[in-house]
Design a protein around this motif. Sequence first.
Motif, PDB file in Angstrom:
ATOM      1  N   LEU A 292       0.802  -1.225   0.000  1.00 45.31           N
ATOM      2  CA  LEU A 292       0.000   0.000   0.000  1.00 45.31           C
ATOM      3  C   LEU A 292       0.835   1.276   0.000  1.00 45.31           C
ATOM      4  CD1 LEU A 292      -2.749  -1.041   2.565  1.00 45.31           C
ATOM      5  CD2 LEU A 292      -2.936  -0.947   0.086  1.00 45.31           C
ATOM      6  N   LEU A 293       2.150   1.151   0.115  1.00 46.50           N
ATOM      7  CA  LEU A 293       3.007   2.331   0.224  1.00 46.50           C
ATOM      8  C   LEU A 293       2.794   3.345  -0.902  1.00 46.50           C
ATOM      9  CD1 LEU A 293       5.262   3.728   1.801  1.00 46.50           C
ATOM     10  CD2 LEU A 293       6.882   2.523   0.338  1.00 46.50           C
ATOM     11  N   PRO A 294       2.732   2.953  -2.185  1.00 48.32           N
ATOM     12  CA  PRO A 294       2.545   3.984  -3.220  1.00 48.32           C
ATOM     13  C   PRO A 294       1.209   4.715  -3.102  1.00 48.32           C
ATOM     14  CG  PRO A 294       2.869   1.822  -4.234  1.00 48.32           C
ATOM     15  CD  PRO A 294       2.896   1.641  -2.756  1.00 48.32           C
ATOM     16  N   LEU A 295       0.158   3.967  -2.771  1.00 51.31           N
ATOM     17  CA  LEU A 295      -1.154   4.613  -2.624  1.00 51.31           C
ATOM     18  C   LEU A 295      -1.148   5.597  -1.455  1.00 51.31           C
ATOM     19  CD1 LEU A 295      -3.413   1.467  -3.108  1.00 51.31           C
ATOM     20  CD2 LEU A 295      -2.974   3.297  -4.762  1.00 51.31           C
ATOM     21  N   LEU A 296      -0.588   5.188  -0.339  1.00 53.85           N
ATOM     22  CA  LEU A 296      -0.528   6.064   0.830  1.00 53.85           C
ATOM     23  C   LEU A 296       0.358   7.281   0.562  1.00 53.85           C
ATOM     24  CD1 LEU A 296      -0.206   3.406   3.668  1.00 53.85           C
ATOM     25  CD2 LEU A 296      -2.217   4.756   3.088  1.00 53.85           C
ATOM     26  N   ALA A 297       1.490   7.075  -0.127  1.00 51.75           N
ATOM     27  CA  ALA A 297       2.394   8.185  -0.414  1.00 51.75           C
ATOM     28  C   ALA A 297       1.735   9.189  -1.365  1.00 51.75           C
ATOM     29  CB  ALA A 297       3.694   7.653  -1.013  1.00 51.75           C
ATOM     30  N   ARG A 298       1.040   8.682  -2.402  1.00 53.11           N
ATOM     31  CA  ARG A 298       0.339   9.595  -3.328  1.00 53.11           C
ATOM     32  C   ARG A 298      -0.731  10.391  -2.593  1.00 53.11           C
ATOM     33  NH1 ARG A 298      -0.960   5.284  -6.975  1.00 53.11           N
ATOM     34  NH2 ARG A 298       1.088   4.622  -7.616  1.00 53.11           N
ATOM     35  N   TRP A 299      -1.499   9.706  -1.759  1.00 55.74           N
ATOM     36  CA  TRP A 299      -2.562  10.375  -1.017  1.00 55.74           C
ATOM     37  C   TRP A 299      -1.973  11.425  -0.080  1.00 55.74           C
ATOM     38  CZ3 TRP A 299      -3.401   9.879   4.379  1.00 55.74           C
ATOM     39  CH2 TRP A 299      -4.543  10.529   4.837  1.00 55.74           C
TER      40      TRP A 299
ATOM     41  N   SER B  72       5.356   7.657  -7.086  1.00 55.22           N
ATOM     42  CA  SER B  72       5.504   7.540  -8.543  1.00 55.22           C
ATOM     43  C   SER B  72       6.247   6.283  -8.967  1.00 55.22           C
ATOM     44  CB  SER B  72       6.243   8.771  -9.086  1.00 55.22           C
ATOM     45  OG  SER B  72       7.601   8.750  -8.673  1.00 55.22           O
ATOM     46  N   PHE B  73       6.844   5.568  -8.052  1.00 56.26           N
ATOM     47  CA  PHE B  73       7.564   4.341  -8.419  1.00 56.26           C
ATOM     48  C   PHE B  73       6.552   3.283  -8.814  1.00 56.26           C
ATOM     49  CE2 PHE B  73      11.001   5.682  -5.252  1.00 56.26           C
ATOM     50  CZ  PHE B  73      11.740   6.315  -6.234  1.00 56.26           C
ATOM     51  N   ASP B  74       6.504   2.976 -10.100  1.00 56.22           N
ATOM     52  CA  ASP B  74       5.535   1.982 -10.564  1.00 56.22           C
ATOM     53  C   ASP B  74       6.165   0.967 -11.506  1.00 56.22           C
ATOM     54  OD1 ASP B  74       5.922   3.649 -12.677  1.00 56.22           O
ATOM     55  OD2 ASP B  74       3.815   4.129 -12.982  1.00 56.22           O
ATOM     56  N   GLU B  75       7.428   0.674 -11.301  1.00 55.54           N
ATOM     57  CA  GLU B  75       8.086  -0.351 -12.105  1.00 55.54           C
ATOM     58  C   GLU B  75       7.419  -1.704 -11.827  1.00 55.54           C
ATOM     59  OE1 GLU B  75      10.583   0.026 -14.330  1.00 55.54           O
ATOM     60  OE2 GLU B  75      10.400   2.175 -14.032  1.00 55.54           O
ATOM     61  N   PRO B  76       7.369  -2.599 -12.817  1.00 59.97           N
ATOM     62  CA  PRO B  76       6.704  -3.894 -12.612  1.00 59.97           C
ATOM     63  C   PRO B  76       7.296  -4.719 -11.472  1.00 59.97           C
ATOM     64  CG  PRO B  76       7.123  -3.528 -14.942  1.00 59.97           C
ATOM     65  CD  PRO B  76       7.789  -2.413 -14.203  1.00 59.97           C
ATOM     66  N   TRP B  77       8.621  -4.695 -11.322  1.00 68.85           N
ATOM     67  CA  TRP B  77       9.217  -5.507 -10.265  1.00 68.85           C
ATOM     68  C   TRP B  77       8.870  -4.985  -8.872  1.00 68.85           C
ATOM     69  CZ3 TRP B  77      12.686  -3.624  -6.705  1.00 68.85           C
ATOM     70  CH2 TRP B  77      13.260  -2.389  -6.982  1.00 68.85           C
ATOM     71  N   LEU B  78       8.509  -3.705  -8.782  1.00 75.88           N
ATOM     72  CA  LEU B  78       8.142  -3.140  -7.492  1.00 75.88           C
ATOM     73  C   LEU B  78       6.771  -3.623  -7.019  1.00 75.88           C
ATOM     74  CD1 LEU B  78       9.432   0.509  -7.791  1.00 75.88           C
ATOM     75  CD2 LEU B  78      10.343  -1.309  -6.362  1.00 75.88           C
ATOM     76  N   ALA B  79       5.952  -4.105  -7.945  1.00 73.97           N
ATOM     77  CA  ALA B  79       4.632  -4.614  -7.551  1.00 73.97           C
ATOM     78  C   ALA B  79       4.769  -5.778  -6.574  1.00 73.97           C
ATOM     79  CB  ALA B  79       3.841  -5.037  -8.784  1.00 73.97           C
ATOM     80  N   TRP B  80       5.779  -6.608  -6.743  1.00 75.19           N
ATOM     81  CA  TRP B  80       6.011  -7.696  -5.808  1.00 75.19           C
ATOM     82  C   TRP B  80       7.196  -7.400  -4.890  1.00 75.19           C
ATOM     83  CZ3 TRP B  80      10.813  -9.785  -6.069  1.00 75.19           C
ATOM     84  CH2 TRP B  80      11.516  -9.641  -7.265  1.00 75.19           C
TER      85      TRP B  80
END
Length: 167
Positions: free
Chosen positions: A38-45, A63-71
């Motif tokens: 949830l870190l990207p969602l919380l950081a954007r919010w 803004s970090f949305d690289e595919p490998w970051l998803a896991w």
Amino acid sequence: MTTGDDAPPVRTVGGFDRSGRAWVAGLFGAGGAALGALLPLLARWAGELPWMPFQGPLRLLGSFDEPWLAWGRPVVGLVLGLAVAAWVVVDTPVLDVGPDRIRVRRRGEVERVVERAKVGAVHPRGSKLVIVTESGRTLFEGDVEGDASQIRQAFVDHGYPWEGPEA
């Protein structure tokens, strides 16, 4: 460590048993993984809140949305959560209650020895166990994991002055 043939044996109370360690590891591991996911969602919010400090770094984290970051983020969160769980389990005090003394152990080493002659009272205070002298000086205060009635019984069996509920 017993003083006579009829003296009760040293009782060990506190610490986590196997199921308790598994519960703590599961709770902190799952929490770390969820936070990582949830870190990207919380950081954007948080970066969009006008009163929030460090908006630039928060937007960058979001803004970090690289595919490998998803896991990758959840895995890193899981590892960090398990590390915190290990620290919690290892840092929990374990008491060896005997007729002559109480040994307080943390991380496998004796941290403190409280002689029986110095103990004026033993009582629970919230989630903590407190051992004090007759004059009220605190000899030990800490969270002792385990069944409250077993902890109480360990002190009562050795004749320590227990003050508090009979659990």
